[in-house]
Motif scaffolding. Structure first.
Motif, PDB file in Angstrom:
ATOM      1  N   GLN A  31     -37.846 -65.311  53.559  1.00  0.00           N
ATOM      2  CA  GLN A  31     -37.641 -64.024  53.180  1.00  0.00           C
ATOM      3  C   GLN A  31     -36.427 -64.302  52.102  1.00  0.00           C
ATOM      4  O   GLN A  31     -36.548 -63.563  50.996  1.00  0.00           O
ATOM      5  CB  GLN A  31     -37.269 -63.104  54.282  1.00  0.00           C
ATOM      6  CG  GLN A  31     -37.090 -61.845  53.642  1.00  0.00           C
ATOM      7  CD  GLN A  31     -36.743 -60.826  55.044  1.00  0.00           C
ATOM      8  OE1 GLN A  31     -37.102 -61.148  56.098  1.00  0.00           O
ATOM      9  NE2 GLN A  31     -36.269 -59.803  54.487  1.00  0.00           N
ATOM     10  N   TYR A  32     -35.745 -65.275  52.397  1.00  0.00           N
ATOM     11  CA  TYR A  32     -34.393 -65.263  51.547  1.00  0.00           C
ATOM     12  C   TYR A  32     -34.263 -66.591  50.730  1.00  0.00           C
ATOM     13  O   TYR A  32     -33.364 -66.931  50.147  1.00  0.00           O
ATOM     14  CB  TYR A  32     -32.971 -65.250  52.352  1.00  0.00           C
ATOM     15  CG  TYR A  32     -33.206 -63.988  53.240  1.00  0.00           C
ATOM     16  CD1 TYR A  32     -32.816 -62.831  52.427  1.00  0.00           C
ATOM     17  CD2 TYR A  32     -33.285 -63.834  54.480  1.00  0.00           C
ATOM     18  CE1 TYR A  32     -32.781 -61.661  53.167  1.00  0.00           C
ATOM     19  CE2 TYR A  32     -33.283 -62.682  55.223  1.00  0.00           C
ATOM     20  CZ  TYR A  32     -33.059 -61.476  54.632  1.00  0.00           C
ATOM     21  OH  TYR A  32     -33.241 -60.273  55.254  1.00  0.00           O
ATOM     22  N   LEU A  33     -35.386 -67.376  50.609  1.00  0.00           N
ATOM     23  CA  LEU A  33     -35.716 -68.595  49.891  1.00  0.00           C
ATOM     24  C   LEU A  33     -36.413 -68.517  48.649  1.00  0.00           C
ATOM     25  O   LEU A  33     -37.299 -67.893  48.493  1.00  0.00           O
ATOM     26  CB  LEU A  33     -36.132 -69.852  50.947  1.00  0.00           C
ATOM     27  CG  LEU A  33     -35.236 -70.187  52.186  1.00  0.00           C
ATOM     28  CD1 LEU A  33     -36.074 -71.026  52.894  1.00  0.00           C
ATOM     29  CD2 LEU A  33     -33.949 -70.481  51.771  1.00  0.00           C
ATOM     30  N   LYS A  34     -35.899 -68.922  47.598  1.00  0.00           N
ATOM     31  CA  LYS A  34     -36.498 -68.660  46.258  1.00  0.00           C
ATOM     32  C   LYS A  34     -36.702 -70.178  45.751  1.00  0.00           C
ATOM     33  O   LYS A  34     -36.019 -71.085  45.811  1.00  0.00           O
ATOM     34  CB  LYS A  34     -36.001 -68.067  45.416  1.00  0.00           C
ATOM     35  CG  LYS A  34     -35.488 -66.389  45.885  1.00  0.00           C
ATOM     36  CD  LYS A  34     -34.775 -65.618  44.778  1.00  0.00           C
ATOM     37  CE  LYS A  34     -34.602 -64.345  45.085  1.00  0.00           C
ATOM     38  NZ  LYS A  34     -34.958 -63.925  45.989  1.00  0.00           N
ATOM     39  N   TRP A  53     -32.785 -73.403  61.403  1.00  0.00           N
ATOM     40  CA  TRP A  53     -33.809 -72.506  60.727  1.00  0.00           C
ATOM     41  C   TRP A  53     -33.470 -71.526  59.722  1.00  0.00           C
ATOM     42  O   TRP A  53     -32.399 -70.454  59.958  1.00  0.00           O
ATOM     43  CB  TRP A  53     -34.856 -72.135  61.786  1.00  0.00           C
ATOM     44  CG  TRP A  53     -35.248 -73.045  62.471  1.00  0.00           C
ATOM     45  CD1 TRP A  53     -34.826 -73.426  63.765  1.00  0.00           C
ATOM     46  CD2 TRP A  53     -36.660 -73.841  62.542  1.00  0.00           C
ATOM     47  NE1 TRP A  53     -35.505 -74.480  64.081  1.00  0.00           N
ATOM     48  CE2 TRP A  53     -36.586 -74.716  63.382  1.00  0.00           C
ATOM     49  CE3 TRP A  53     -37.428 -73.790  61.201  1.00  0.00           C
ATOM     50  CZ2 TRP A  53     -37.564 -75.516  63.787  1.00  0.00           C
ATOM     51  CZ3 TRP A  53     -38.597 -74.620  61.305  1.00  0.00           C
ATOM     52  CH2 TRP A  53     -38.689 -75.473  62.674  1.00  0.00           C
ATOM     53  N   LEU A  54     -34.065 -71.261  58.376  1.00  0.00           N
ATOM     54  CA  LEU A  54     -33.816 -70.435  57.425  1.00  0.00           C
ATOM     55  C   LEU A  54     -35.011 -69.429  57.152  1.00  0.00           C
ATOM     56  O   LEU A  54     -36.040 -69.982  57.369  1.00  0.00           O
ATOM     57  CB  LEU A  54     -33.271 -70.897  56.160  1.00  0.00           C
ATOM     58  CG  LEU A  54     -31.945 -71.809  56.190  1.00  0.00           C
ATOM     59  CD1 LEU A  54     -31.756 -72.466  55.007  1.00  0.00           C
ATOM     60  CD2 LEU A  54     -30.788 -71.004  56.599  1.00  0.00           C
ATOM     61  N   ILE A  58     -27.992 -70.100  59.406  1.00  0.00           N
ATOM     62  CA  ILE A  58     -28.949 -70.850  59.777  1.00  0.00           C
ATOM     63  C   ILE A  58     -28.898 -70.497  61.455  1.00  0.00           C
ATOM     64  O   ILE A  58     -28.146 -70.418  62.069  1.00  0.00           O
ATOM     65  CB  ILE A  58     -28.262 -72.345  59.761  1.00  0.00           C
ATOM     66  CG1 ILE A  58     -27.894 -72.526  58.396  1.00  0.00           C
ATOM     67  CG2 ILE A  58     -28.933 -73.430  60.274  1.00  0.00           C
ATOM     68  CD1 ILE A  58     -27.207 -73.709  58.044  1.00  0.00           C
ATOM     69  N   ARG A  59     -30.210 -70.439  61.807  1.00  0.00           N
ATOM     70  CA  ARG A  59     -30.524 -69.963  63.371  1.00  0.00           C
ATOM     71  C   ARG A  59     -30.880 -71.296  64.083  1.00  0.00           C
ATOM     72  O   ARG A  59     -31.454 -72.226  63.612  1.00  0.00           O
ATOM     73  CB  ARG A  59     -31.734 -68.956  63.244  1.00  0.00           C
ATOM     74  CG  ARG A  59     -31.357 -67.707  62.280  1.00  0.00           C
ATOM     75  CD  ARG A  59     -30.534 -66.729  62.781  1.00  0.00           C
ATOM     76  NE  ARG A  59     -30.476 -65.583  62.149  1.00  0.00           N
ATOM     77  CZ  ARG A  59     -29.665 -64.741  62.424  1.00  0.00           C
ATOM     78  NH1 ARG A  59     -29.218 -64.458  63.622  1.00  0.00           N
ATOM     79  NH2 ARG A  59     -29.479 -63.722  61.451  1.00  0.00           N
ATOM     80  N   VAL A  60     -30.542 -71.091  65.187  1.00  0.00           N
ATOM     81  CA  VAL A  60     -31.108 -72.351  66.250  1.00  0.00           C
ATOM     82  C   VAL A  60     -32.517 -72.303  66.360  1.00  0.00           C
ATOM     83  O   VAL A  60     -32.984 -73.332  66.900  1.00  0.00           O
ATOM     84  CB  VAL A  60     -30.166 -72.163  67.460  1.00  0.00           C
ATOM     85  CG1 VAL A  60     -28.682 -72.630  67.192  1.00  0.00           C
ATOM     86  CG2 VAL A  60     -30.334 -71.077  68.327  1.00  0.00           C
ATOM     87  N   LYS A  61     -33.227 -71.299  66.407  1.00  0.00           N
ATOM     88  CA  LYS A  61     -34.457 -71.085  66.554  1.00  0.00           C
ATOM     89  C   LYS A  61     -35.095 -70.524  65.399  1.00  0.00           C
ATOM     90  O   LYS A  61     -34.321 -69.524  64.526  1.00  0.00           O
ATOM     91  CB  LYS A  61     -35.031 -70.344  67.969  1.00  0.00           C
ATOM     92  CG  LYS A  61     -34.482 -70.641  69.187  1.00  0.00           C
ATOM     93  CD  LYS A  61     -34.721 -70.042  70.301  1.00  0.00           C
ATOM     94  CE  LYS A  61     -34.136 -70.322  71.423  1.00  0.00           C
ATOM     95  NZ  LYS A  61     -34.437 -69.097  72.559  1.00  0.00           N
ATOM     96  N   PRO A  62     -36.534 -70.449  64.965  1.00  0.00           N
ATOM     97  CA  PRO A  62     -36.903 -69.810  63.982  1.00  0.00           C
ATOM     98  C   PRO A  62     -37.391 -68.534  64.559  1.00  0.00           C
ATOM     99  O   PRO A  62     -38.480 -68.104  64.641  1.00  0.00           O
ATOM    100  CB  PRO A  62     -38.352 -70.675  63.850  1.00  0.00           C
ATOM    101  CG  PRO A  62     -38.428 -71.231  64.734  1.00  0.00           C
ATOM    102  CD  PRO A  62     -37.241 -71.682  65.831  1.00  0.00           C
ATOM    103  N   TYR A  88     -36.929 -75.205  58.334  1.00  0.00           N
ATOM    104  CA  TYR A  88     -35.939 -76.180  58.946  1.00  0.00           C
ATOM    105  C   TYR A  88     -35.173 -77.097  58.034  1.00  0.00           C
ATOM    106  O   TYR A  88     -35.823 -77.778  57.078  1.00  0.00           O
ATOM    107  CB  TYR A  88     -36.500 -77.395  59.964  1.00  0.00           C
ATOM    108  CG  TYR A  88     -35.540 -78.013  60.744  1.00  0.00           C
ATOM    109  CD1 TYR A  88     -34.829 -77.281  61.701  1.00  0.00           C
ATOM    110  CD2 TYR A  88     -35.300 -79.103  60.440  1.00  0.00           C
ATOM    111  CE1 TYR A  88     -33.917 -78.044  62.613  1.00  0.00           C
ATOM    112  CE2 TYR A  88     -34.314 -79.835  61.201  1.00  0.00           C
ATOM    113  CZ  TYR A  88     -33.697 -79.434  62.221  1.00  0.00           C
ATOM    114  OH  TYR A  88     -32.758 -79.916  62.951  1.00  0.00           O
ATOM    115  N   VAL A  89     -33.845 -76.859  58.176  1.00  0.00           N
ATOM    116  CA  VAL A  89     -32.923 -77.581  57.172  1.00  0.00           C
ATOM    117  C   VAL A  89     -31.820 -78.187  57.660  1.00  0.00           C
ATOM    118  O   VAL A  89     -31.477 -77.888  59.069  1.00  0.00           O
ATOM    119  CB  VAL A  89     -32.116 -76.596  56.121  1.00  0.00           C
ATOM    120  CG1 VAL A  89     -33.093 -75.847  55.343  1.00  0.00           C
ATOM    121  CG2 VAL A  89     -31.393 -75.567  56.708  1.00  0.00           C
TER     122      VAL A  89
END
Length: 145
Positions: free
Chosen positions: A142-145, A138-139, A98-102, A129-130
């Motif tokens: 590319q890795y979300l299905k 931010w996720l 989970i990133r602090v920025k996109p 954003y999650v």
């Protein structure tokens, strides 16, 4: 009603419409979150995502959230190509950071295990954003299905 309050994700160009004070940029979309920057009244800003009365901005190298009650839409941007909703983490092996920025090189502030389901609350380009447990950020789609 500001567009961000209407429920739709409305990126675009906005002006800061505070009465007197500068508008605080916060680390998270919450009135209680740390204030990390200030935008003077009348500033024109680019909003890349909106969520529950908050707008995500990047100004002078600072990324954060502003209360959209104090923004006036100047020009609507392009609608995101991804939608909020439920997604499954589809990494090869590792948990997804989970990133602090996109941004791919942004600091990680948590992770979600492979196969876990998350709810994307709003979209900024190729990022969702999650809020996951005690973490928010931010996720990469590319890795979300």
């Amino acid at each position: 009603v500001p567009p961000a309050q209407a429920g739709a994700n409305v990126p675009g160009k906005y002006t800061v419409a505070t009465q007197n004070d500068p508008l605080g940029v916060r680390a998270k979309p919450s009135q209680d979150a740390e204030r990390i920057y200030e935008l003077p009244k009348g500033s024109e800003i680019a909003v890349s995502a909106t969520f529950k009365g908050w707008a995500f901005v990047k100004v002078d190298g600072v990324s954060g959230w502003v209360n959209s009650d104090y923004l006036t839409l100047v020009e609507k941007g392009e609608a995101p190509k991804h939608n909020p909703g439920k997604y499954t983490i589809g990494t090869q092996d590792d948990p997804l950071g989970i990133r602090v920025k996109p941004e791919a090189d942004a600091q990680r502030n948590g992770e979600v295990p492979k196969g876990e389901q998350v709810e994307v609350l709003t979209v900024c380009g190729e990022w969702g954003y999650v809020e996951y447990g005690e973490y928010s950020g931010w996720l990469s789609f590319q890795y979300l299905k």
